[in-house]
Design a protein around this motif. Structure first.
Motif, short mmCIF file in Angstrom:
data_model
loop_
_atom_site.label_atom_id
_atom_site.label_comp_id
_atom_site.label_asym_id
_atom_site.label_seq_id
_atom_site.Cartn_x
_atom_site.Cartn_y
_atom_site.Cartn_z
N GLY B 102 10.19 4.30 -10.20
CA GLY B 102 9.49 2.94 -10.20
C GLY B 102 8.20 2.87 -10.63
O GLY B 102 7.31 1.74 -10.48
N GLU B 106 5.85 -0.85 -11.12
CA GLU B 106 4.66 -1.01 -10.03
C GLU B 106 3.65 -1.29 -10.92
O GLU B 106 2.91 -3.01 -10.18
CB GLU B 106 4.87 0.24 -9.42
CG GLU B 106 4.23 -0.38 -7.30
CD GLU B 106 3.88 1.35 -7.06
OE1 GLU B 106 3.20 1.20 -6.76
OE2 GLU B 106 5.40 2.00 -6.95
N ASP B 129 11.33 -7.42 -10.11
CA ASP B 129 12.14 -6.11 -10.76
C ASP B 129 12.81 -6.58 -12.27
O ASP B 129 12.92 -7.66 -12.71
CB ASP B 129 13.12 -7.00 -9.42
CG ASP B 129 14.16 -5.98 -9.38
OD1 ASP B 129 14.13 -4.68 -9.50
OD2 ASP B 129 15.03 -5.97 -8.57
N LYS B 134 14.67 -2.77 -7.72
CA LYS B 134 14.43 -2.34 -6.94
C LYS B 134 15.59 -3.38 -5.85
O LYS B 134 15.79 -3.00 -4.31
CB LYS B 134 13.25 -3.92 -6.61
CG LYS B 134 12.04 -3.66 -6.87
CD LYS B 134 10.88 -4.87 -6.54
CE LYS B 134 9.65 -4.44 -7.04
NZ LYS B 134 8.74 -5.22 -7.42
N ARG B 137 17.57 0.23 -4.87
CA ARG B 137 16.32 1.29 -4.44
C ARG B 137 16.19 0.39 -2.74
O ARG B 137 16.09 1.51 -2.32
CB ARG B 137 15.40 0.79 -4.78
CG ARG B 137 14.58 1.97 -3.81
CD ARG B 137 13.54 3.15 -4.44
NE ARG B 137 13.05 3.78 -4.26
CZ ARG B 137 13.55 5.49 -3.78
NH1 ARG B 137 14.27 6.01 -3.74
NH2 ARG B 137 12.55 6.30 -2.68
N LYS B 138 16.37 -0.84 -2.34
CA LYS B 138 16.25 -1.36 -0.90
C LYS B 138 17.74 -1.04 -0.51
O LYS B 138 17.81 -0.22 1.16
CB LYS B 138 16.29 -3.02 -0.70
CG LYS B 138 15.86 -3.50 0.32
CD LYS B 138 16.09 -4.62 0.57
CE LYS B 138 15.42 -5.25 1.91
NZ LYS B 138 16.19 -6.44 2.19
N TYR B 167 5.80 -0.76 0.08
CA TYR B 167 6.70 -2.28 -0.20
C TYR B 167 7.82 -0.91 0.32
O TYR B 167 8.85 -1.38 1.31
CB TYR B 167 6.86 -2.47 -1.14
CG TYR B 167 8.37 -2.83 -1.45
CD1 TYR B 167 8.49 -4.28 -1.59
CD2 TYR B 167 8.73 -2.02 -1.99
CE1 TYR B 167 9.57 -5.01 -1.12
CE2 TYR B 167 10.08 -3.17 -2.52
CZ TYR B 167 11.20 -4.26 -2.00
OH TYR B 167 11.55 -4.76 -2.12
N GLU B 168 8.07 0.14 0.37
CA GLU B 168 8.83 0.75 0.17
C GLU B 168 8.86 1.42 1.71
O GLU B 168 10.29 0.94 3.17
CB GLU B 168 9.17 2.09 -0.21
CG GLU B 168 9.90 2.08 -2.11
CD GLU B 168 9.95 3.17 -2.63
OE1 GLU B 168 10.23 3.61 -3.50
OE2 GLU B 168 9.27 4.32 -2.21
#
Lengths: 82, 202
Positions: B102, B106, B129, B134, B137-138, B167-168
């Motif tokens: 990503g 980003e 996105d 995203k 991924r979440k 963020y992750e």
């Protein structure tokens, strides 16, 4: 048709600068699959284009790498003021 | 809208002054005289207003960017809570635009966020996105978080997750915030910063 990298870089840098007349984007060299571009901006704008820890410059580079990788090319971008 | 008021002697210099102060090109600024002062030595009270909508500008930027790259893209812009702008992008080259882990996505988001905030007076939250990356991924991260937390709760041995960006990591912290058996912490510096899941009860 080949991607116009000069336009891509110029579009990305243009809204960041206060002196658009001093913005210059030029292809410097082309060796095998590596293209080198020279970006020249006014001294006042250099900080803005490079960003904190070079993060804006790196973002611009990454976007261009992605575009070039589709055509199997590599891009180098030098940013400088005069 | 970003704006400023100032006093100036020569009206011709107003745009240049505003451009320097707001750090934007003159063409993005409108100048309006609010008040004239003085009879012999004249001066003006001037209001300078930024004439671009930050959200629209970001949209235009993405559109021209993909056009130049010769990538077919459809972009959807959503605004929320007055200060959040989301761009959901679908293209025929999602993988290349998302990049490894990503990374490219980003950077696109960082660039657009920076651009938008230079036109805006309040801090905007800008989210980009591509192809639902995203969102997917979440979901993945939440599964990893739950799985690992269960293991930690059972074995009472702390576990380190792979290095992630802010963020992750936040997704993991939020997901496990209400768990009583484990707590989460981040450790390490910069790119190596990772979440540690720690058992609370011995």
């Amino acid at each position: 048709m080949e991607v116009n990298y000069e336009k891509l870089i110029k579009d990305l840098v243009f809204p960041l600068v206060v002196h658009p007349k001093d913005l210059l984007v030029k292809k410097f060299s082309e060796e095998n699959d590596t293209l080198t571009f020279q970006v020249i901006v006014n001294e006042d704008d250099l900080g803005r284009v490079i960003g904190k820890n070079g993060r804006i410059a790196n973002a611009i580079r990454t976007i261009c790498y992605a575009s070039a990788s589709r055509e199997g090319k590599r891009i180098k971008i030098n940013i400088d003021s005069f | 809208m970003k704006r400023m008021k100032f006093e100036i002697k020569k009206l011709d210099d107003a745009l240049e002054y505003a451009s320097k102060q707001l750090r934007l090109q003159p063409k993005y600024i409108d100048i309006e005289v609010v008040e004239k002062k003085g009879l012999i030595i004249k001066s003006y009270i001037v209001e300078a207003t930024v004439n671009v909508d930050p959200g629209e500008f970001g949209f235009e930027m993405l559109t021209t960017m993909f056009e130049t790259m010769q990538i077919d893209a459809s972009i959807e812009m959503k605004k929320r809570n007055g200060n959040e702008i989301r761009y959901d992008i679908q293209t025929n080259e999602n993988a290349i635009l998302i990049g490894k882990g990503g990374k490219t996505l980003e950077h696109i988001q960082y660039y657009i966020r920076n651009l938008i905030n230079s036109f805006s007076d309040e801090r905007k939250i800008v989210l980009v996105d591509i192809g639902g990356y995203k969102a997917n991924r979440k979901k993945q991260l939440e599964i990893i978080a739950t799985k690992t937390a269960k293991k930690v709760a059972r074995s009472k041995i702390k576990a380190k997750l792979d290095p992630m960006n802010a963020y992750e990591r936040r997704i993991i912290h939020t997901k496990l915030a209400e768990w009583r058996d484990v707590r989460t912490e981040s450790e390490g510096q910069g790119k190596a910063r990772k979440v540690v899941i720690i058992p609370t009860r011995k």
